[in-house]
Design an enzyme around this catalytic site. Structure first.
Site, PDB file in Angstrom:
ATOM      1  N   ASP A 106       5.014   4.868   3.652  1.00  0.00           N
ATOM      2  CA  ASP A 106       4.665   6.294   3.713  1.00  0.00           C
ATOM      3  C   ASP A 106       5.869   7.036   4.283  1.00  0.00           C
ATOM      4  OD1 ASP A 106       1.576   7.774   3.808  1.00  0.00           O
ATOM      5  OD2 ASP A 106       3.291   8.910   4.588  1.00  0.00           O
ATOM      6  N   GLU A 117       0.882  -1.169   0.000  1.00  0.00           N
ATOM      7  CA  GLU A 117       0.000   0.000   0.000  1.00  0.00           C
ATOM      8  C   GLU A 117       0.921   1.220   0.000  1.00  0.00           C
ATOM      9  OE1 GLU A 117      -2.439   0.750   3.512  1.00  0.00           O
ATOM     10  OE2 GLU A 117      -3.562   2.326   2.484  1.00  0.00           O
ATOM     11  N   THR A 133     -10.369   4.441   4.639  1.00  0.00           N
ATOM     12  CA  THR A 133      -9.192   5.081   5.226  1.00  0.00           C
ATOM     13  C   THR A 133      -9.603   6.398   5.882  1.00  0.00           C
ATOM     14  OG1 THR A 133      -8.607   6.460   3.339  1.00  0.00           O
ATOM     15  CG2 THR A 133      -7.829   4.172   3.286  1.00  0.00           C
ATOM     16  N   LYS A 159      -0.257  20.249  -9.893  1.00  0.00           N
ATOM     17  CA  LYS A 159       0.732  21.003 -10.690  1.00  0.00           C
ATOM     18  C   LYS A 159       1.938  20.167 -11.114  1.00  0.00           C
ATOM     19  CE  LYS A 159      -0.545  25.502  -9.104  1.00  0.00           C
ATOM     20  NZ  LYS A 159      -0.577  26.237  -7.867  1.00  0.00           N
ATOM     21  N   ASP A 171      -2.078  11.697  -3.220  1.00  0.00           N
ATOM     22  CA  ASP A 171      -2.139  13.126  -3.539  1.00  0.00           C
ATOM     23  C   ASP A 171      -2.301  13.295  -5.059  1.00  0.00           C
ATOM     24  OD1 ASP A 171      -1.677  13.744  -0.856  1.00  0.00           O
ATOM     25  OD2 ASP A 171       0.486  13.530  -1.129  1.00  0.00           O
ATOM     26  N   TYR A 203      -8.601   9.406   5.130  1.00  0.00           N
ATOM     27  CA  TYR A 203      -8.963  10.422   4.127  1.00  0.00           C
ATOM     28  C   TYR A 203     -10.268  10.076   3.437  1.00  0.00           C
ATOM     29  CZ  TYR A 203      -4.984  13.416   4.720  1.00  0.00           C
ATOM     30  OH  TYR A 203      -4.095  14.311   5.257  1.00  0.00           O
ATOM     31  N   GLU A 204     -10.504   8.793   3.207  1.00  0.00           N
ATOM     32  CA  GLU A 204     -11.756   8.422   2.539  1.00  0.00           C
ATOM     33  C   GLU A 204     -12.964   8.864   3.373  1.00  0.00           C
ATOM     34  OE1 GLU A 204     -12.235   4.333   1.348  1.00  0.00           O
ATOM     35  OE2 GLU A 204     -14.204   4.761   0.504  1.00  0.00           O
ATOM     36  N   ASP A 229     -10.614   9.855  -4.355  1.00  0.00           N
ATOM     37  CA  ASP A 229     -11.725  10.806  -4.399  1.00  0.00           C
ATOM     38  C   ASP A 229     -11.523  11.785  -5.555  1.00  0.00           C
ATOM     39  OD1 ASP A 229      -9.408  11.669  -2.718  1.00  0.00           O
ATOM     40  OD2 ASP A 229     -10.371  13.593  -3.103  1.00  0.00           O
TER      41      ASP A 229
HETATM   42  C1  SAM Z   1      -3.838  12.006   1.193  1.00  0.00           C
HETATM   43  S1  SAM Z   1      -2.835  10.984   2.167  1.00  0.00           S
HETATM   44  C2  SAM Z   1      -3.660   9.413   2.119  1.00  0.00           C
HETATM   45  C3  SAM Z   1      -3.254   8.536   3.284  1.00  0.00           C
HETATM   46  C4  SAM Z   1      -4.039   7.227   3.413  1.00  0.00           C
HETATM   47  N1  SAM Z   1      -3.800   6.352   2.308  1.00  0.00           N
HETATM   48  C5  SAM Z   1      -5.503   7.516   3.538  1.00  0.00           C
HETATM   49  O1  SAM Z   1      -6.249   7.249   2.585  1.00  0.00           O
HETATM   50  O2  SAM Z   1      -5.924   7.995   4.616  1.00  0.00           O
HETATM   51  C6  SAM Z   1      -1.432  10.717   1.150  1.00  0.00           C
HETATM   52  C7  SAM Z   1      -0.301  10.016   1.879  1.00  0.00           C
HETATM   53  O3  SAM Z   1       0.733   9.759   0.973  1.00  0.00           O
HETATM   54  C8  SAM Z   1       1.970  10.079   1.577  1.00  0.00           C
HETATM   55  N2  SAM Z   1       2.890  10.425   0.473  1.00  0.00           N
HETATM   56  C9  SAM Z   1       2.657  11.297  -0.540  1.00  0.00           C
HETATM   57  N3  SAM Z   1       3.684  11.303  -1.396  1.00  0.00           N
HETATM   58  C10 SAM Z   1       4.591  10.414  -0.928  1.00  0.00           C
HETATM   59  C11 SAM Z   1       5.866   9.958  -1.391  1.00  0.00           C
HETATM   60  N4  SAM Z   1       6.410  10.420  -2.501  1.00  0.00           N
HETATM   61  N5  SAM Z   1       6.493   9.036  -0.653  1.00  0.00           N
HETATM   62  C12 SAM Z   1       5.950   8.543   0.502  1.00  0.00           C
HETATM   63  N6  SAM Z   1       4.748   8.925   0.977  1.00  0.00           N
HETATM   64  C13 SAM Z   1       4.079   9.852   0.269  1.00  0.00           C
HETATM   65  C14 SAM Z   1       1.691  11.211   2.520  1.00  0.00           C
HETATM   66  O4  SAM Z   1       2.632  11.273   3.569  1.00  0.00           O
HETATM   67  C15 SAM Z   1       0.294  10.847   3.003  1.00  0.00           C
HETATM   68  O5  SAM Z   1       0.307  10.084   4.192  1.00  0.00           O
END
Ligand code: SAM
Length: 224
Positions: free
Chosen positions: A75, A50, A204, A128, A124, A206-207, A158
């Site tokens: 993460d 994941e 999750t 940009k 994410d 965020y979901e 989402d």
């Molecule tokens: C919007 S959150 C979603 C977290 C989780 N999957 C959820 O749905 O609740 C995006 C996650 O991706 C991690 N993340 C984003 N870019 C990353 C990267 N290049 N390497 C490691 N983690 C990253 C962020 O730290 C964050 O915890």
């Protein structure tokens, strides 16, 4: 840094299921690369990742449902990983691990053919910086280098932007679409197979937030 975060970081140092390699360790040859099955899981079961796992709801939820597979959440944010890792330790789950690292270094963390499946959960959308999206060609090429033939990539999001861009990438690079839906809880759960329907029950952090805001959740499953 807040007291709680410091406490979590300290606690995590003692979790056997958490790996926090330094940049030097990663680039010089991460000790687990190619050795996850022999040295950590001690079985021959498939490995599922994941990416951007946050608190690791999918890593933990899938590991509970599929004891014959191994799950690794990745993460960069240690304070988030702590939640999933602590559950893994408390529940004595032997098929779960977490790695604190940038996903960008994934080829340094896993060897060729070491990974069977990838889940991207609410990544994410990077409005940009399209190259930084976790389904950009740059990232998918990295996944290809560590995945088994016919390895599966799943994305739950989402974001219209990220989903649209993912569908475009699938088309442009001739990946094989297995399933896609713009509305998981509307149309998809009515028709998809039972295992997937069950997996969609995992929500999750965020979901839950996006669902409360009334956003539609999208899902795609493809091979590369
Ligand atoms: C919007 S959150 C979603 C977290 C989780 N999957 C959820 O749905 O609740 C995006 C996650 O991706 C991690 N993340 C984003 N870019 C990353 C990267 N290049 N390497 C490691 N983690 C990253 C962020 O730290 C964050 O915890």
């Amino acid at each position: 840094m807040g007291k709680d975060k410091l406490k979590r970081f300290a606690e995590m140092e003692h979790f056997d299921n958490v790996f926090q390699p330094t940049m030097e360790e990663v680039k010089e040859g991460f000790r687990m690369k190619g050795k996850w099955l022999t040295d950590f899981f001690k079985n021959e079961n498939p490995i599922v990742l994941e990416l951007g796992c946050g608190r690791g709801e999918y890593t933990i939820g899938m590991a509970q449902r599929f004891p014959n597979k191994n799950f690794i959440g990745i993460d960069i944010k240690g304070s988030r990983i702590w939640r999933g890792a602590k559950t893994g330790v408390e529940d004595k789950m032997s098929n779960v691990a977490f790695v604190r690292s940038k996903i960008d270094f994934i080829e340094y963390l896993f060897a060729e053919n070491e990974v069977s499946e990838i889940w991207l959960t609410f990544s994410d959308p990077q409005p940009k910086r399209p190259r930084k999206r976790l389904t950009s060609k740059l990232f998918v090429d990295r996944y290809r280098n560590i995945m088994t033939d016919n390895g599966i990539i799943n994305i739950k999001t989402d974001s219209d932007l990220l989903f649209e861009s993912t569908l475009e990438q699938i088309e442009e690079h001739n990946y094989n679409m297995k399933l896609s839906s713009w509305d998981v809880y509307g149309e998809m759960v009515l028709t998809c197979e039972e295992d997937l329907k069950d997996l969609m029950q995992i929500k999750t952090f965020y979901e839950q937030k996006w669902l409360e805001e009334g956003k539609k959740i999208k899902f795609a499953k493809f091979t590369i």
